[in-house]
Design an enzyme around this catalytic site. Structure first.
Site, short mmCIF file in Angstrom:
data_model
loop_
_atom_site.label_atom_id
_atom_site.label_comp_id
_atom_site.label_asym_id
_atom_site.label_seq_id
_atom_site.Cartn_x
_atom_site.Cartn_y
_atom_site.Cartn_z
N GLY A 2 35.41 -31.01 -40.32
CA GLY A 2 34.62 -30.91 -39.08
C GLY A 2 34.82 -29.62 -38.30
O GLY A 2 34.11 -29.37 -37.33
N ASP A 3 35.81 -28.80 -38.69
CA ASP A 3 36.05 -27.55 -37.95
C ASP A 3 35.00 -26.50 -38.29
O ASP A 3 34.62 -26.34 -39.45
CB ASP A 3 37.43 -26.97 -38.31
CG ASP A 3 38.53 -27.53 -37.44
OD1 ASP A 3 38.21 -28.29 -36.50
OD2 ASP A 3 39.70 -27.22 -37.69
N TYR B 297 32.23 -25.65 -22.04
CA TYR B 297 33.55 -25.03 -22.15
C TYR B 297 33.80 -24.62 -23.59
O TYR B 297 33.51 -25.37 -24.51
CB TYR B 297 34.68 -25.99 -21.81
CG TYR B 297 34.55 -26.81 -20.56
CD1 TYR B 297 33.81 -26.37 -19.47
CD2 TYR B 297 35.19 -28.04 -20.48
CE1 TYR B 297 33.72 -27.14 -18.33
CE2 TYR B 297 35.10 -28.81 -19.35
CZ TYR B 297 34.36 -28.36 -18.27
OH TYR B 297 34.28 -29.14 -17.16
N TYR C 37 32.16 -38.02 -30.13
CA TYR C 37 32.51 -37.27 -28.92
C TYR C 37 31.49 -36.16 -28.66
O TYR C 37 30.92 -36.03 -27.57
CB TYR C 37 33.93 -36.67 -29.04
CG TYR C 37 34.15 -35.52 -28.09
CD1 TYR C 37 34.39 -35.76 -26.74
CD2 TYR C 37 34.07 -34.19 -28.52
CE1 TYR C 37 34.55 -34.70 -25.86
CE2 TYR C 37 34.22 -33.15 -27.65
CZ TYR C 37 34.46 -33.40 -26.31
OH TYR C 37 34.60 -32.35 -25.44
N LYS D 254 28.39 -35.48 -25.54
CA LYS D 254 28.15 -34.29 -24.70
C LYS D 254 26.68 -33.88 -24.80
O LYS D 254 26.06 -33.51 -23.80
CB LYS D 254 29.07 -33.15 -25.11
CG LYS D 254 30.54 -33.42 -24.81
CD LYS D 254 30.78 -33.60 -23.31
CE LYS D 254 32.16 -34.10 -22.98
NZ LYS D 254 32.34 -34.48 -21.57
N SER E 221 30.45 -29.05 -23.60
CA SER E 221 31.37 -28.41 -24.54
C SER E 221 30.61 -27.52 -25.51
O SER E 221 29.47 -27.81 -25.86
CB SER E 221 32.10 -29.51 -25.32
OG SER E 221 32.75 -28.97 -26.44
N LEU F 159 45.29 -27.05 -30.68
CA LEU F 159 46.21 -26.03 -31.18
C LEU F 159 47.34 -25.68 -30.20
O LEU F 159 48.52 -25.72 -30.57
CB LEU F 159 45.42 -24.76 -31.52
CG LEU F 159 46.25 -23.58 -32.02
CD1 LEU F 159 46.95 -23.91 -33.33
CD2 LEU F 159 45.37 -22.33 -32.18
N GLY G 211 43.03 -35.47 -14.19
CA GLY G 211 43.20 -35.03 -15.58
C GLY G 211 43.51 -33.54 -15.65
O GLY G 211 43.71 -32.88 -14.62
N LYS H 72 37.97 -37.55 -24.60
CA LYS H 72 37.75 -36.23 -25.21
C LYS H 72 38.43 -36.00 -26.57
O LYS H 72 38.50 -34.87 -27.03
CB LYS H 72 38.20 -35.14 -24.24
CG LYS H 72 39.67 -35.24 -23.89
CD LYS H 72 40.20 -34.00 -23.22
CE LYS H 72 41.69 -34.09 -23.07
NZ LYS H 72 42.33 -32.94 -22.50
N ARG I 218 40.72 -28.42 -41.73
CA ARG I 218 40.52 -29.73 -41.09
C ARG I 218 39.02 -30.05 -41.15
O ARG I 218 38.19 -29.20 -40.81
CB ARG I 218 40.99 -29.66 -39.64
CG ARG I 218 40.82 -30.94 -38.85
CD ARG I 218 41.49 -30.87 -37.49
NE ARG I 218 40.84 -29.94 -36.57
CZ ARG I 218 41.21 -29.75 -35.31
NH1 ARG I 218 42.27 -30.39 -34.83
NH2 ARG I 218 40.57 -28.90 -34.54
C1 UD1 Z 1 38.28 -29.46 -30.51
C2 UD1 Z 1 37.06 -30.24 -30.87
C3 UD1 Z 1 35.99 -29.96 -29.86
C4 UD1 Z 1 36.46 -30.38 -28.49
C5 UD1 Z 1 37.79 -29.72 -28.16
C6 UD1 Z 1 38.35 -30.41 -26.94
C7 UD1 Z 1 37.12 -30.57 -33.30
C8 UD1 Z 1 36.47 -30.23 -34.58
N1 UD1 Z 1 36.64 -29.93 -32.22
O1 UD1 Z 1 37.95 -28.08 -30.53
O2 UD1 Z 1 34.83 -30.68 -30.19
O3 UD1 Z 1 35.51 -30.04 -27.52
O4 UD1 Z 1 38.72 -29.86 -29.23
O5 UD1 Z 1 39.56 -29.86 -26.59
O6 UD1 Z 1 38.02 -31.35 -33.26
N2 UD1 Z 1 44.33 -25.87 -35.36
C9 UD1 Z 1 45.36 -25.72 -36.26
N3 UD1 Z 1 46.41 -26.58 -36.20
C10 UD1 Z 1 46.49 -27.60 -35.27
C11 UD1 Z 1 45.42 -27.74 -34.35
C12 UD1 Z 1 44.35 -26.87 -34.43
O7 UD1 Z 1 45.33 -24.83 -37.11
O8 UD1 Z 1 47.47 -28.34 -35.28
C13 UD1 Z 1 43.19 -24.93 -35.41
C14 UD1 Z 1 41.85 -25.61 -35.62
O9 UD1 Z 1 41.56 -25.74 -36.98
C15 UD1 Z 1 40.92 -24.66 -34.89
C16 UD1 Z 1 41.77 -24.09 -33.75
O10 UD1 Z 1 43.11 -24.31 -34.14
O11 UD1 Z 1 40.55 -23.60 -35.73
C17 UD1 Z 1 41.52 -24.78 -32.43
O12 UD1 Z 1 41.61 -26.18 -32.61
P1 UD1 Z 1 41.58 -27.22 -31.39
O13 UD1 Z 1 42.52 -26.80 -30.34
O14 UD1 Z 1 41.71 -28.58 -31.96
O15 UD1 Z 1 40.13 -27.01 -30.77
P2 UD1 Z 1 38.68 -27.09 -31.47
O16 UD1 Z 1 38.74 -27.66 -32.82
O17 UD1 Z 1 38.06 -25.76 -31.34
#
Ligand code: UD1
Length: 339
Positions: A297-298, A177, A149, A153, A124, A200, A10, A85, A295
């Site tokens: 849950g964020d 992490y 998920y 953890k 995590s 992201l 992975g 995950k 989003r």
């Molecule tokens: C997410 C999970 C976390 C998990 C991790 C695994 C949630 C709430 N949390 O972390 O539990 O351990 O992934 O990789 O899902 N964002 C945008 N646009 C996008 C995608 C993300 O604006 O298209 C923002 C999100 O709102 C956040 C940041 O980017 O503020 C990071 O997002 P992401 O990469 O999904 O990680 P986490 O949410 O921190």
């Protein structure tokens, strides 16, 4: 020294395998290939020049796993990645997550609990939820999980802690992490999200390459410096080094307790807008994005207090945000060229 890496093909697992091989460990990988490709084995081999032993095993099948440990009785360390995950998927299929992430961990421990063995568990920062104090330390209270998920953890850590209490030869470290990004400098291994990325950075690189039309920025009304949410983005190669440092602590019997927890992040928080700007600078590509609603849950803000890992594991992250994003971009371009 023989080290088993479950889920070793992975995203994070493959980088850890490379790091282990470079440090002279003999690696055995087991993986069910549910979220990766067998090609990763060739790519690891092409980086290190050593082909790790590989067995296609699904650790949810108790008998299969037991038979594996009967065949391999000289394993001294295990780095356990094999798990699911995706947060959204876990909400829709909770039992899949409890089976993959919890049942399988129990089976793994049943096989090793009486051995003198070192175990590294992928946890995590999600266990902290929205921490009251930032940077978040390992002692911050655990919050009720936002998703199945996240719950797996928390439960995983508890299962290991309880087992270590009664099995003194079992030594374990859980690594919490923060947000892993980036790819190996060779761009031979990296993250390969199946379908539409939820995280992201892969969404950014897929938008920049033209695979996605537009990045949605989830909310710019958070109480942060520019209104977008803050995370701690850590290069996967730095994260891989933390695993090997943690493993070596256990193998060398340096740990004072047989279950320990370490945060693995850079210690620096970046907003979504800062990530976009750093990506544009690193890639020279102007990113098409728009602001949408938050989003569900964020959390607003999550970044690590990293003193424990730095002082005790002697580990320091080396990549800047821009360098990490440059490596994600290099990887994305190579992946798309191949397709
Ligand atoms: C997410 C999970 C976390 C998990 C991790 C695994 C949630 C709430 N949390 O972390 O539990 O351990 O992934 O990789 O899902 N964002 C945008 N646009 C996008 C995608 C993300 O604006 O298209 C923002 C999100 O709102 C956040 C940041 O980017 O503020 C990071 O997002 P992401 O990469 O999904 O990680 P986490 O949410 O921190």
């Amino acid at each position: 020294m023989k080290i088993l890496v479950t889920g070793g093909l992975g995203y994070i697992g493959s980088h850890v395998v490379v790091e282990l091989q470079e440090k002279g460990y003999e690696v055995i990988i087991i993986d069910n290939l549910s979220n990766t490709s067998i090609d990763v084995l060739d790519n690891i081999t092409s980086i290190t020049g050593i082909r790790p032993t590989f067995e296609k095993i699904d650790i949810r099948y108790k008998e299969e796993l037991h038979a594996f440990f009967k065949r391999h009785n000289s394993i001294e360390g295990i780095i356990h990645f094999a798990a699911s995950k995706a947060v959204g998927e876990s909400v829709n299929s909770p039992l899949l997550y409890y089976e993959n992430n919890v049942n399988a961990l129990v089976y793994l421990l049943q096989n090793i609990q009486n051995n003198d063995i070192s175990l590294i568990f992928s946890s995590s920062c999600t266990v902290y939820g929205q921490a009251e104090q930032l940077p978040v330390t390992e002692n911050a209270p655990i919050k009720p999980a936002e998703s199945p998920y996240g719950n797996t953890k928390q439960i995983g850590e508890e299962i290991i802690r309880d087992t270590c209490k009664v099995k003194p030869n079992l030594k374990a470290i859980a690594l919490r992490y923060f947000n892993p990004i980036g790819a190996h400098q060779s761009a031979k291994i990296g993250e390969l999200p199946i379908g539409v990325p939820q995280n992201l950075v892969p969404y950014i690189t897929q938008t920049a390459i033209g695979l996605r039309k537009q990045l949605s920025v989830y909310g710019n009304d958070y109480p942060t410096r520019d209104g977008t949410a803050i995370r701690d983005y850590i290069h996967v190669a730095d994260l891989a080094k933390a695993h090997v440092a943690a493993l070596s602590r256990l193998l060398n019997r340096k740990a004072k307790e047989n279950f320990e927890i370490f945060n693995v992040g850079t210690g620096t928080g970046s907003t979504v807008m800062e990530v976009i700007t750093a990506f544009e600078k690193a890639s020279g590509v102007s990113l098409n994005y728009r602001i949408v609603d938050r989003r569900a849950g964020d959390v607003v803000e999550a970044y690590a207090q990293t003193d424990k890992a730095r002082n005790i594991l002697g580990w320091t992250p080396t990549y800047s945000l821009e360098e990490s994003l440059a490596s994600s971009w290099k990887w994305e371009k190579i992946v798309r060229e191949k397709k």
